[in-house]
Design a protein around this motif. Structure first.
Motif, PDB file in Angstrom:
ATOM      1  N   VAL A 131       0.823  -1.206   0.000  1.00  0.00           N
ATOM      2  CA  VAL A 131       0.000   0.000   0.000  1.00  0.00           C
ATOM      3  C   VAL A 131       0.857   1.255   0.000  1.00  0.00           C
ATOM      4  O   VAL A 131       1.856   1.356   0.707  1.00  0.00           O
ATOM      5  N   LYS A 132       0.415   2.220  -0.816  1.00  0.00           N
ATOM      6  CA  LYS A 132       0.992   3.553  -0.871  1.00  0.00           C
ATOM      7  C   LYS A 132      -0.153   4.527  -0.647  1.00  0.00           C
ATOM      8  O   LYS A 132      -1.210   4.397  -1.263  1.00  0.00           O
ATOM      9  N   LEU A 133       0.043   5.522   0.213  1.00  0.00           N
ATOM     10  CA  LEU A 133      -0.941   6.575   0.428  1.00  0.00           C
ATOM     11  C   LEU A 133      -0.324   7.889  -0.030  1.00  0.00           C
ATOM     12  O   LEU A 133       0.734   8.292   0.459  1.00  0.00           O
ATOM     13  N   VAL A 134      -0.976   8.544  -0.992  1.00  0.00           N
ATOM     14  CA  VAL A 134      -0.462   9.790  -1.573  1.00  0.00           C
ATOM     15  C   VAL A 134      -1.345  10.944  -1.123  1.00  0.00           C
ATOM     16  O   VAL A 134      -2.571  10.896  -1.263  1.00  0.00           O
ATOM     17  N   GLY A 135      -0.701  11.970  -0.589  1.00  0.00           N
ATOM     18  CA  GLY A 135      -1.403  13.180  -0.163  1.00  0.00           C
ATOM     19  C   GLY A 135      -0.577  14.396  -0.536  1.00  0.00           C
ATOM     20  O   GLY A 135       0.192  14.367  -1.484  1.00  0.00           O
ATOM     21  N   ARG A 136      -0.697  15.448   0.265  1.00  0.00           N
ATOM     22  CA  ARG A 136       0.038  16.670  -0.054  1.00  0.00           C
ATOM     23  C   ARG A 136       0.800  17.186   1.152  1.00  0.00           C
ATOM     24  O   ARG A 136       0.508  16.845   2.288  1.00  0.00           O
ATOM     25  N   THR A 137       1.759  18.024   0.869  1.00  0.00           N
ATOM     26  CA  THR A 137       2.511  18.716   1.907  1.00  0.00           C
ATOM     27  C   THR A 137       1.880  20.089   2.094  1.00  0.00           C
ATOM     28  O   THR A 137       1.655  20.804   1.121  1.00  0.00           O
ATOM     29  N   LYS A 138       1.604  20.426   3.332  1.00  0.00           N
ATOM     30  CA  LYS A 138       1.138  21.773   3.651  1.00  0.00           C
ATOM     31  C   LYS A 138       2.304  22.572   4.204  1.00  0.00           C
ATOM     32  O   LYS A 138       3.330  22.009   4.589  1.00  0.00           O
ATOM     33  N   SER A 139       2.139  23.880   4.285  1.00  0.00           N
ATOM     34  CA  SER A 139       3.241  24.727   4.749  1.00  0.00           C
ATOM     35  C   SER A 139       3.649  24.399   6.183  1.00  0.00           C
ATOM     36  O   SER A 139       4.803  24.553   6.550  1.00  0.00           O
ATOM     37  N   ARG A 173       3.586   2.805   2.868  1.00  0.00           N
ATOM     38  CA  ARG A 173       4.389   3.922   2.364  1.00  0.00           C
ATOM     39  C   ARG A 173       3.539   5.177   2.205  1.00  0.00           C
ATOM     40  O   ARG A 173       2.469   5.135   1.587  1.00  0.00           O
ATOM     41  N   GLY A 174       3.994   6.281   2.747  1.00  0.00           N
ATOM     42  CA  GLY A 174       3.321   7.564   2.597  1.00  0.00           C
ATOM     43  C   GLY A 174       4.127   8.472   1.692  1.00  0.00           C
ATOM     44  O   GLY A 174       5.347   8.556   1.810  1.00  0.00           O
ATOM     45  N   ILE A 175       3.447   9.138   0.787  1.00  0.00           N
ATOM     46  CA  ILE A 175       4.102  10.045  -0.164  1.00  0.00           C
ATOM     47  C   ILE A 175       3.331  11.357  -0.184  1.00  0.00           C
ATOM     48  O   ILE A 175       2.093  11.358  -0.249  1.00  0.00           O
ATOM     49  N   ARG A 176       4.068  12.450  -0.148  1.00  0.00           N
ATOM     50  CA  ARG A 176       3.438  13.771  -0.219  1.00  0.00           C
ATOM     51  C   ARG A 176       3.859  14.473  -1.499  1.00  0.00           C
ATOM     52  O   ARG A 176       5.025  14.463  -1.875  1.00  0.00           O
ATOM     53  N   LEU A 177       2.888  15.117  -2.131  1.00  0.00           N
ATOM     54  CA  LEU A 177       3.157  15.941  -3.306  1.00  0.00           C
ATOM     55  C   LEU A 177       3.211  17.400  -2.865  1.00  0.00           C
ATOM     56  O   LEU A 177       2.393  17.846  -2.070  1.00  0.00           O
ATOM     57  N   ASN A 178       4.168  18.130  -3.394  1.00  0.00           N
ATOM     58  CA  ASN A 178       4.313  19.551  -3.078  1.00  0.00           C
ATOM     59  C   ASN A 178       3.560  20.372  -4.111  1.00  0.00           C
ATOM     60  O   ASN A 178       3.634  20.087  -5.301  1.00  0.00           O
TER      61      ASN A 178
END
Length: 124
Positions: free
Chosen positions: A33-41, A52-57
């Protein structure tokens, strides 16, 4: 070989308890499993998840431009991702998952438990 599931959300991964539980359960059931989200400030470093966690900028942090930018970034991320299943959570991540599932002939799961049709980014 384990089936690979990539789950997509539009929020900061550390604070999405529902997806942490869901992804942990899928991982324990034998999926990769991969969880994709975003990066906040003000995002803190990612917690230690069993998946696995992944953040998109993103340059934008709110509004229509944020949603457009995030969906474009998610589309290109999924284009290079090797998931067998794309798990789109809520309406705000369904389009990239839908297009990639067609292009790559992969399965898509859609979790439609909430509707956010009245948020300002959608109504204005």
């Amino acid at each position: 070989m384990k089936k690979r599931i990539t789950c997509t959300v539009i929020n900061d991964l550390n604070y999405d308890q529902r997806m942490i539980r869901t992804c942990t359960t899928l991982q324990e059931a034998g999926y990769e499993v991969k969880l994709v989200g975003r990066t906040k400030s003000k995002s803190i470093p990612l917690s230690d998840f069993p998946f696995r966690g992944i953040r998109l900028n993103c340059f934008f942090s709110q509004g229509k431009l944020f949603y457009l930018e995030y969906n474009i970034r998610l589309f290109f991320f999924l284009l290079s991702d090797e998931a067998d299943i794309i798990f789109s959570v809520d309406l705000d991540t369904i389009l990239p998952g839908f297009f990639i599932s067609i292009l790559k002939k992969k399965k898509q799961i859609y979790d439609a438990h909430e509707y956010f049709t009245e948020v300002p980014e959608v109504t204005e």
